[in-house]
Design a protein around this motif. Sequence first.
Motif, PDB file in Angstrom:
ATOM      1  N   PHE A 187       2.931  -2.810   4.204  1.00  0.00           N
ATOM      2  CA  PHE A 187       2.453  -1.513   4.668  1.00  0.00           C
ATOM      3  C   PHE A 187       3.538  -0.685   5.352  1.00  0.00           C
ATOM      4  CE2 PHE A 187      -1.953  -3.041   4.164  1.00  0.00           C
ATOM      5  CZ  PHE A 187      -2.522  -1.886   3.645  1.00  0.00           C
ATOM      6  N   TYR A 188       4.389  -1.341   6.128  1.00  0.00           N
ATOM      7  CA  TYR A 188       5.342  -0.592   6.946  1.00  0.00           C
ATOM      8  C   TYR A 188       6.787  -0.651   6.461  1.00  0.00           C
ATOM      9  CZ  TYR A 188       1.401  -0.289  10.120  1.00  0.00           C
ATOM     10  OH  TYR A 188       0.164  -0.039  10.663  1.00  0.00           O
ATOM     11  N   GLU A 189       7.082  -1.613   5.559  1.00  0.00           N
ATOM     12  CA  GLU A 189       8.425  -1.697   4.990  1.00  0.00           C
ATOM     13  C   GLU A 189       8.346  -1.993   3.493  1.00  0.00           C
ATOM     14  OE1 GLU A 189      11.074  -4.331   7.123  1.00  0.00           O
ATOM     15  OE2 GLU A 189       9.946  -4.056   8.982  1.00  0.00           O
ATOM     16  N   PRO A 190       7.559  -1.233   2.730  1.00  0.00           N
ATOM     17  CA  PRO A 190       7.428  -1.516   1.287  1.00  0.00           C
ATOM     18  C   PRO A 190       8.751  -1.280   0.577  1.00  0.00           C
ATOM     19  CG  PRO A 190       6.436   0.601   1.815  1.00  0.00           C
ATOM     20  CD  PRO A 190       6.807  -0.035   3.133  1.00  0.00           C
ATOM     21  N   ARG A 191       8.968  -2.048  -0.487  1.00  0.00           N
ATOM     22  CA  ARG A 191      10.254  -1.966  -1.170  1.00  0.00           C
ATOM     23  C   ARG A 191      10.106  -1.719  -2.672  1.00  0.00           C
ATOM     24  NH1 ARG A 191      11.675  -0.715   2.895  1.00  0.00           N
ATOM     25  NH2 ARG A 191      13.279  -1.568   4.283  1.00  0.00           N
ATOM     26  N   HIS A 192       8.949  -1.271  -3.131  1.00  0.00           N
ATOM     27  CA  HIS A 192       8.791  -0.954  -4.553  1.00  0.00           C
ATOM     28  C   HIS A 192       8.197   0.446  -4.699  1.00  0.00           C
ATOM     29  CE1 HIS A 192       7.622  -1.145  -8.788  1.00  0.00           C
ATOM     30  NE2 HIS A 192       8.416  -2.196  -8.888  1.00  0.00           N
ATOM     31  N   PRO A 193       8.722   1.261  -5.621  1.00  0.00           N
ATOM     32  CA  PRO A 193       8.207   2.624  -5.795  1.00  0.00           C
ATOM     33  C   PRO A 193       6.715   2.692  -6.092  1.00  0.00           C
ATOM     34  CG  PRO A 193      10.319   2.399  -6.903  1.00  0.00           C
ATOM     35  CD  PRO A 193       9.934   1.022  -6.439  1.00  0.00           C
ATOM     36  N   TYR A 194       6.175   1.688  -6.787  1.00  0.00           N
ATOM     37  CA  TYR A 194       4.734   1.699  -7.070  1.00  0.00           C
ATOM     38  C   TYR A 194       3.937   1.539  -5.775  1.00  0.00           C
ATOM     39  CZ  TYR A 194       0.201   0.447  -9.030  1.00  0.00           C
ATOM     40  OH  TYR A 194      -1.148   0.403  -9.335  1.00  0.00           O
ATOM     41  N   THR A 195       4.399   0.661  -4.893  1.00  0.00           N
ATOM     42  CA  THR A 195       3.738   0.501  -3.595  1.00  0.00           C
ATOM     43  C   THR A 195       3.827   1.787  -2.791  1.00  0.00           C
ATOM     44  OG1 THR A 195       4.479  -1.818  -3.645  1.00  0.00           O
ATOM     45  CG2 THR A 195       3.535  -1.017  -1.587  1.00  0.00           C
ATOM     46  N   TRP A 196       4.967   2.465  -2.871  1.00  0.00           N
ATOM     47  CA  TRP A 196       5.095   3.758  -2.194  1.00  0.00           C
ATOM     48  C   TRP A 196       4.045   4.734  -2.715  1.00  0.00           C
ATOM     49  CZ3 TRP A 196      11.071   4.172  -3.301  1.00  0.00           C
ATOM     50  CH2 TRP A 196      11.739   3.211  -2.541  1.00  0.00           C
ATOM     51  N   GLY A 197       3.840   4.715  -4.029  1.00  0.00           N
ATOM     52  CA  GLY A 197       2.857   5.610  -4.623  1.00  0.00           C
ATOM     53  C   GLY A 197       1.444   5.296  -4.164  1.00  0.00           C
ATOM     54  N   LEU A 198       1.100   4.011  -4.091  1.00  0.00           N
ATOM     55  CA  LEU A 198      -0.232   3.624  -3.624  1.00  0.00           C
ATOM     56  C   LEU A 198      -0.448   4.066  -2.177  1.00  0.00           C
ATOM     57  CD1 LEU A 198      -0.610   0.006  -5.085  1.00  0.00           C
ATOM     58  CD2 LEU A 198      -1.582   2.129  -5.972  1.00  0.00           C
TER      59      LEU A 198
END
Length: 367
Positions: free
Chosen positions: A270-281
């Motif tokens: 939640f606070y340190e995501p490292r994948h662009p798809y997670t950023w999009g979600l």
Amino acid sequence: MTELSKNGTAVDGTTAAPAPPATKAFLDVRDLKVHFPTDDGLVKSVDGLSFTLEKGKTLGIVGESGSGKSVTSLGIMGLHTAGQYGKRKAQLSGEIWLNGTELLSSDPDKVRKLRGRDMAMIFQDPLSSLHPYYTIGKQIVEAYRVHHDVDRKKARARAIEMLDRVGIPQPDKRIDSYPHEFSGGMRQRAMIAMSLVNNPELLIADEPTTALDVTVQAQILDLIRDLQKEFGSAVIVITHDLGVVAELADDILVMYGGRCVERGPAEKVFYEPRHPYTWGLLGSMPRLDREQTERLVPVKGSPPSLINIPSGCAFNPRCPYADLPKDNLTRTVRPDLLEVGSRHWAACHLSPEQRERIWTEEIAPKL
């Protein structure tokens, strides 16, 4: 000891039993693949998924519809081998270890005995999962007596006890009600009671709050959390709603195109995501803890066809950063799931420096 040939089979031609996992995790899924042959091609619903889960912990599996979440859960429960898809059976490979027992290579009757007793599932739509012709009580009683040599009177008492535990009022009377006589939230509670009647050590909840209003959603999530503490079960929560996993999960696994693209502790994802798809979600999720000054930004495009998954990174057609890695890696080479932090993995060709810069300068300020 069985002597093995180079291809992993015994010299006498039989397939050798898989080696027990080195890890002591209660659930250990290794390179799980679930493929469905169709007239249009091979549907790779799950294509090499691995994760572990300890007792007393909750794993949240998130992703868009069609990412392979529910197919994974049915594979763990051994429900793909129970039926056929047209004239073709589902193709499963890999290993699923549950408390030291490998499920995929086990006899179907053995897995059937484990199902309901050692592992249970809360299905997405309780109305279609509960039999309309039988009362709620009769269905819970049957689920209990399959695994316990008790008479109907004791099984009925156990069913009333479980209905009371999940918060159904007047359980001694509502036990004789039919599923259509319950509201959506009550049916979900009844489904949870049936799932937990045998004190399973693994509970899988597939979209447990779908089609429920927010008040009932909160009650169901609180119920799952409280019952997990009581029974000490390992829990998998499958959902597309990040708010649900934020409430329940210790760890999060993000799926896309049948594969894991990011996995780690909930706080890290939640606070340190490292994948662009997670950023999009995360960018498409509303926040209630701060004022929303900008419009939510959906993930552009549509999920990939599981018959024709894009080459390279499956997310590359929708990724705004697909052109950053050199040598067109994003479109030609599938990224490995690599450790990017303590117990934190991501499958992305962006360099650590690029991911850190994009997250801190472009993504995080907008969330």
